[in-house]
Design an enzyme around this catalytic site. Structure first.
Site, short mmCIF file in Angstrom:
data_model
loop_
_atom_site.label_atom_id
_atom_site.label_comp_id
_atom_site.label_asym_id
_atom_site.label_seq_id
_atom_site.Cartn_x
_atom_site.Cartn_y
_atom_site.Cartn_z
N LEU A 185 38.72 55.81 49.33
CA LEU A 185 38.22 55.01 50.44
C LEU A 185 39.23 53.92 50.81
O LEU A 185 39.59 53.75 51.97
CB LEU A 185 36.87 54.36 50.07
CG LEU A 185 36.25 53.43 51.11
CD1 LEU A 185 35.83 54.21 52.36
CD2 LEU A 185 35.04 52.69 50.53
N ARG A 224 37.36 33.45 9.94
CA ARG A 224 38.43 32.45 10.04
C ARG A 224 37.97 31.13 9.43
O ARG A 224 36.94 30.58 9.83
CB ARG A 224 38.81 32.27 11.51
CG ARG A 224 39.75 31.11 11.81
CD ARG A 224 41.14 31.36 11.31
NE ARG A 224 42.07 30.39 11.89
CZ ARG A 224 43.32 30.23 11.49
NH1 ARG A 224 43.80 30.97 10.51
NH2 ARG A 224 44.10 29.34 12.07
N ILE A 274 38.34 31.22 21.15
CA ILE A 274 37.85 31.22 19.77
C ILE A 274 38.91 31.75 18.81
O ILE A 274 39.07 31.25 17.69
CB ILE A 274 36.54 32.03 19.67
CG1 ILE A 274 35.40 31.25 20.35
CG2 ILE A 274 36.17 32.34 18.21
CD1 ILE A 274 34.12 32.03 20.53
N GLU A 298 35.49 48.13 43.32
CA GLU A 298 34.23 48.57 43.96
C GLU A 298 33.49 47.41 44.63
O GLU A 298 32.27 47.30 44.57
CB GLU A 298 33.34 49.31 42.97
CG GLU A 298 33.93 50.65 42.57
CD GLU A 298 32.95 51.55 41.85
OE1 GLU A 298 31.76 51.57 42.21
OE2 GLU A 298 33.39 52.25 40.93
N THR A 320 34.66 43.18 45.75
CA THR A 320 34.92 41.91 45.07
C THR A 320 33.64 41.10 44.88
O THR A 320 32.60 41.39 45.50
CB THR A 320 35.90 41.06 45.91
OG1 THR A 320 35.28 40.77 47.17
CG2 THR A 320 37.22 41.79 46.14
#
Length: 389
Positions: free
Chosen positions: A135, A278, A347, A373, A375
């Site tokens: 398209l 962590r 993180i 597809e 915005t």
């Protein structure tokens, strides 16, 4: 606004037995066949064609296609599950699977003649063939009504000239559904849809895009130079192509919402695991409010995005109007994917900026969801028109 009374009676938040089965199947397949290769494919921008043949064997290349055409015969709830679970492992694979199912295969399934369905759906649904959908053009993205690709009737053939860009599988797809102008520029009934097979004289692949993310999902130009297509390849009637495309995109937005959901879930789960492992100041960083509150926000927004996906999927299954709800799901889920992926990198800290950890890839992949597809701005236009009607 849709009220609870207007929603299908079957609406439930729990996953069905089929969804649970599909989720486990995709997780097992993803861990075995996708995860070990994700970064290699991403770095090299390799489109792993053979993998999609395997997905076809699992029934994931024709999720919505009836069994009579070789498909799985499932609904949109199962489809959302399949895409999101794939996207948790790799956004590129989820994107290509979604584009193949929703756009090319979906267009033929919704609007093709019985002979077209019988000819193409078995090959597409089994993954024997990979589909593309054209398209977008270089100068007409959101403004598809002004497309310049033309299809001129000459005898019992149409002669197509023009170019499509940003096409998923534009180079490797075995068959494409192509929207071309058969009438006046700007006329919503001046465009038609055609099925064009790879190898048709005058149909060639152009530039392959070098992308920020989704790098293992091929995006390329399709170029048409005096490409002769028999009138039997016209989908529906002449002039119906654009209207058909809008309806195809209603379902496509659900698939991009599911893709966004999967990327967000993957980024969140990676961040959660890392935050527990962590240690700083002699304790897991998850113990610190600054991190735990981030995780709380991420988890909450993912659940909200999932509920919007469920609502849109159920409305689609019930054959009810879904334009507004699919746009809402796509808008919210895609923006959440970007936000969650961004917080995931934060993180992980310095490690989140390296390719040794998964956070940076989720971050790069997520952005496409707010663009492809339609915005986020176009979704807001669709939603605002619906609520102001």
């Amino acid at each position: 606004m849709t009220t609870t009374a207007e929603l299908p009676a079957s609406l439930t938040f729990a996953d069905s037995e089929n969804q649970q089965m599909i989720a486990q199947m995709v997780r097992d397949f993803g861990a075995r066949e996708i995860a070990p290769h994700v970064m290699k494919w991403d770095e090299s921008q390799e489109f792993p064609t053979a993998l999609f043949h395997q997905l076809g064997e699992l029934g994931l290349m024709g999720v919505l296609v009836p069994e009579q055409y070789g498909g799985s015969g499932f609904g949109y709830r199962e489809y959302v599950t399949a895409i999101s679970e794939l996207a948790k492992v790799c956004g590129s694979i989820g994107l290509s699977m979604a584009a193949h199912n929703s756009l090319c295969t979906g267009h033929i399934l919704q609007f093709g003649s019985e002979s077209q369905k019988a000819k193409y759906l078995p090959k597409l649904a089994t993954g024997q063939w990979i589909g593309a959908w054209g398209l977008t053009e270089p100068n007409t993205g959101s403004d598809a009504g002004n497309m310049r690709t033309t299809a001129v009737k000459k005898g019992d053939h149409y002669v197509i000239n023009g170019a499509k860009n940003f096409i998923t599988h534009g180079k490797s797809g075995h068959v494409a559904v192509v929207i071309a102008r058969t009438g006046k520029v700007g006329d919503s009934h001046g465009m038609s849809a055609f099925i064009v097979e790879r190898g048709t004289p005058g149909f060639a692949a152009g530039k392959k895009e070098n992308k920020l993310g989704m790098r293992a999902s091929e995006t390329a130009e399709m170029i048409f130079t005096d490409c002769r297509v028999h009138e039997s390849q016209l989908i529906g009637q002449e002039g119906e192509g654009f209207v058909q495309s809008l309806k195809v995109l209603d379902g496509g937005r659900i698939s991009i919402a599911a893709l966004s959901l999967g990327i967000a879930m993957g980024a969140y789960e990676a961040a959660l695991k890392y935050a527990k492992e962590r240690h700083q100041f002699n304790q897991p960083i998850a113990n610190f409010q600054g991190i735990s509150f981030k995780l709380a926000d991420m988890a909450t927004k993912i659940e909200a995005a999932k509920l919007l996906c469920i609502q849109a999927a159920d409305l689609k299954n019930a054959h009810k109007p879904v334009t507004r709800e699919s746009a809402m799901a796509k808008l919210y889920a895609s923006e959440v994917a970007v936000e969650v992926a961004n917080e995931g990198v934060q993180i992980f800290g310095g490690y989140g900026y390296t390719k040794d950890f998964p956070a940076e890839k989720y971050y790069r992949d997520a952005k496409l969801c707010t663009i492809g597809e339609g915005t986020s701005e176009i979704q807001k236009l669709v939603i605002s028109r619906a609520i102001l009607k």
